[in-house]
Motif scaffolding. Sequence first.
Motif, PDB file in Angstrom:
ATOM      1  N   LEU A 144       0.847  -1.187   0.000  1.00  0.00           N
ATOM      2  CA  LEU A 144       0.000   0.000   0.000  1.00  0.00           C
ATOM      3  C   LEU A 144       0.883   1.236   0.000  1.00  0.00           C
ATOM      4  N   ILE A 145       0.564   2.174  -0.866  1.00  0.00           N
ATOM      5  CA  ILE A 145       1.294   3.442  -0.939  1.00  0.00           C
ATOM      6  C   ILE A 145       0.328   4.566  -0.619  1.00  0.00           C
ATOM      7  N   GLU A 146       0.695   5.395   0.341  1.00  0.00           N
ATOM      8  CA  GLU A 146      -0.104   6.568   0.681  1.00  0.00           C
ATOM      9  C   GLU A 146       0.691   7.812   0.313  1.00  0.00           C
ATOM     10  N   VAL A 147       0.051   8.712  -0.422  1.00  0.00           N
ATOM     11  CA  VAL A 147       0.677   9.980  -0.790  1.00  0.00           C
ATOM     12  C   VAL A 147      -0.105  11.108  -0.147  1.00  0.00           C
ATOM     13  N   ASP A 148       0.544  11.894   0.669  1.00  0.00           N
ATOM     14  CA  ASP A 148      -0.085  13.033   1.337  1.00  0.00           C
ATOM     15  C   ASP A 148       0.354  14.302   0.611  1.00  0.00           C
ATOM     16  N   VAL A 149      -0.569  14.911  -0.144  1.00  0.00           N
ATOM     17  CA  VAL A 149      -0.210  16.091  -0.944  1.00  0.00           C
ATOM     18  C   VAL A 149      -0.121  17.345  -0.087  1.00  0.00           C
ATOM     19  N   VAL A 150      -0.562  17.272   1.180  1.00  0.00           N
ATOM     20  CA  VAL A 150      -0.461  18.429   2.080  1.00  0.00           C
ATOM     21  C   VAL A 150       0.921  18.479   2.726  1.00  0.00           C
ATOM     22  N   THR A 151       1.348  17.343   3.285  1.00  0.00           N
ATOM     23  CA  THR A 151       2.665  17.294   3.929  1.00  0.00           C
ATOM     24  C   THR A 151       3.776  16.993   2.929  1.00  0.00           C
ATOM     25  N   LYS A 152       3.390  16.703   1.660  1.00  0.00           N
ATOM     26  CA  LYS A 152       4.352  16.395   0.594  1.00  0.00           C
ATOM     27  C   LYS A 152       5.230  15.186   0.966  1.00  0.00           C
ATOM     28  N   ARG A 153       4.559  14.106   1.400  1.00  0.00           N
ATOM     29  CA  ARG A 153       5.306  12.921   1.794  1.00  0.00           C
ATOM     30  C   ARG A 153       4.566  11.664   1.348  1.00  0.00           C
ATOM     31  N   MET A 154       5.362  10.645   0.972  1.00  0.00           N
ATOM     32  CA  MET A 154       4.815   9.367   0.544  1.00  0.00           C
ATOM     33  C   MET A 154       5.228   8.285   1.538  1.00  0.00           C
ATOM     34  N   TYR A 155       4.259   7.393   1.838  1.00  0.00           N
ATOM     35  CA  TYR A 155       4.499   6.309   2.782  1.00  0.00           C
ATOM     36  C   TYR A 155       4.279   4.979   2.058  1.00  0.00           C
ATOM     37  N   MET A 156       5.222   4.050   2.227  1.00  0.00           N
ATOM     38  CA  MET A 156       5.137   2.754   1.564  1.00  0.00           C
ATOM     39  C   MET A 156       5.030   1.653   2.610  1.00  0.00           C
ATOM     40  N   TYR A 157       3.922   0.877   2.522  1.00  0.00           N
ATOM     41  CA  TYR A 157       3.663  -0.187   3.476  1.00  0.00           C
ATOM     42  C   TYR A 157       3.752  -1.541   2.774  1.00  0.00           C
ATOM     43  N   ALA A 158       4.255  -2.531   3.493  1.00  0.00           N
ATOM     44  CA  ALA A 158       4.269  -3.916   3.019  1.00  0.00           C
ATOM     45  C   ALA A 158       3.767  -4.800   4.148  1.00  0.00           C
ATOM     46  N   ASN A 159       2.661  -5.521   3.873  1.00  0.00           N
ATOM     47  CA  ASN A 159       2.053  -6.396   4.885  1.00  0.00           C
ATOM     48  C   ASN A 159       1.750  -5.652   6.182  1.00  0.00           C
ATOM     49  N   GLY A 160       1.269  -4.411   6.027  1.00  0.00           N
ATOM     50  CA  GLY A 160       0.858  -3.624   7.176  1.00  0.00           C
ATOM     51  C   GLY A 160       1.970  -2.867   7.872  1.00  0.00           C
ATOM     52  N   LYS A 161       3.215  -3.058   7.468  1.00  0.00           N
ATOM     53  CA  LYS A 161       4.352  -2.421   8.124  1.00  0.00           C
ATOM     54  C   LYS A 161       4.904  -1.303   7.250  1.00  0.00           C
ATOM     55  N   LEU A 162       5.170  -0.148   7.865  1.00  0.00           N
ATOM     56  CA  LEU A 162       5.765   0.961   7.135  1.00  0.00           C
ATOM     57  C   LEU A 162       7.211   0.626   6.804  1.00  0.00           C
ATOM     58  N   GLU A 163       7.512   0.538   5.501  1.00  0.00           N
ATOM     59  CA  GLU A 163       8.853   0.164   5.062  1.00  0.00           C
ATOM     60  C   GLU A 163       9.725   1.384   4.768  1.00  0.00           C
ATOM     61  N   ARG A 164       9.160   2.352   4.040  1.00  0.00           N
ATOM     62  CA  ARG A 164       9.960   3.527   3.668  1.00  0.00           C
ATOM     63  C   ARG A 164       9.040   4.729   3.546  1.00  0.00           C
ATOM     64  N   THR A 165       9.620   5.901   3.650  1.00  0.00           N
ATOM     65  CA  THR A 165       8.883   7.145   3.443  1.00  0.00           C
ATOM     66  C   THR A 165       9.772   8.114   2.675  1.00  0.00           C
ATOM     67  N   PHE A 166       9.156   8.928   1.807  1.00  0.00           N
ATOM     68  CA  PHE A 166       9.904   9.840   0.941  1.00  0.00           C
ATOM     69  C   PHE A 166       9.235  11.202   0.910  1.00  0.00           C
ATOM     70  N   LEU A 167      10.017  12.227   0.682  1.00  0.00           N
ATOM     71  CA  LEU A 167       9.473  13.523   0.326  1.00  0.00           C
ATOM     72  C   LEU A 167       9.060  13.475  -1.138  1.00  0.00           C
ATOM     73  N   ILE A 168       7.943  14.131  -1.498  1.00  0.00           N
ATOM     74  CA  ILE A 168       7.474  14.120  -2.876  1.00  0.00           C
ATOM     75  C   ILE A 168       7.120  15.539  -3.315  1.00  0.00           C
ATOM     76  N   SER A 169       6.955  15.704  -4.606  1.00  0.00           N
ATOM     77  CA  SER A 169       6.511  16.977  -5.175  1.00  0.00           C
ATOM     78  C   SER A 169       5.076  16.791  -5.654  1.00  0.00           C
ATOM     79  N   ALA A 170       4.160  17.584  -5.087  1.00  0.00           N
ATOM     80  CA  ALA A 170       2.753  17.493  -5.480  1.00  0.00           C
ATOM     81  C   ALA A 170       2.438  18.576  -6.507  1.00  0.00           C
ATOM     82  N   GLY A 171       1.265  18.453  -7.128  1.00  0.00           N
ATOM     83  CA  GLY A 171       0.873  19.394  -8.165  1.00  0.00           C
ATOM     84  C   GLY A 171       0.679  20.807  -7.636  1.00  0.00           C
TER      85      GLY A 171
END
Length: 208
Positions: A144-171
Motif C-alpha cells: 500500500l502506498i499513501e501519498v499526502d499532498v499536504v505534507t508532501k510525503r509518501m508512505y510505503m507499506y508492506a504487509n501492514g508495516k511501514l517500510e519507507r517514506t519519501f518527500l514528494i513533489s505534489a501538483g
Amino acid sequence: LNMMVPSSELTKTVESLTTQPISLTIGEKSVPFAPETINSWLKTVVDSKNKVAYIHVDDKAIAASLKTATEPYAYGARDQVTITRDDGTSKVVVAGRNGTSLSDTSKLSSQISSNLINAKGMQLAVPLQTVPFQALTQANFDKLIEVDVVTKRMYMYANGKLERTFLISAGAPETPTPIGQYKIRAKPARQDMRGYNPNGTKYFQPNV
C-alpha cells in the motif's frame, strides 16, 4: 402471451397498451416506462387473409428494459481504509460508502408480461438492500502506498508495516494532483514525459 384483435383495431389497441402507466418504485425513486419502451415489448403479426392481428408480449424485451432501468441504482460498496502511523495516530485515507443491491427482478418481468394486455397500468416496487462497506487498514494489503499532498510525503507499506517514506513533489494549485485511489499497472524504468503547461506552452522532459 398472445392477443388477437381485428386488424382494423390494431393501431388503437397497441396505443392503449403502450400509453398505460407502468412505473417502478426503486427504493424511494419512481421510474416510469415511456410509451416507446412499452411498445418495444410488443410484437405484432397481421393476418391479412383473415383480417386479424396478433399481439405478442416479448418477455426478453421486458427483462432487458428492467435491467436498464434498475442498473443505475445498484452499485458496490467502497471500503474504508484507515492508516495508523507508528506513533499511534490514525487517518482515514479512503472514506467508506455503503453500496446497494436489488432484489431479483425476474418475478417483476413475469408480472408485467402477465398483466400488460389488460391495459390497466401497473405500479411495481423493487426493494433496495444495503451492502455495508468494510473497514480496512494497511494490514489488509500486501502493498500500500499513501501519498499526502499536504505534507508532501509518501508512505510505503508492506504487509501492514511501514517500510519507507519519501518527500514528494505534489501538483501546483493550477495543476493539482488528482486525488483518489489507484492501482499500479506498470512500472517502466524510464519514460519521456510530454504535456502542456497552464499557460498553454508545451513541455518535454526526457528520461524520467
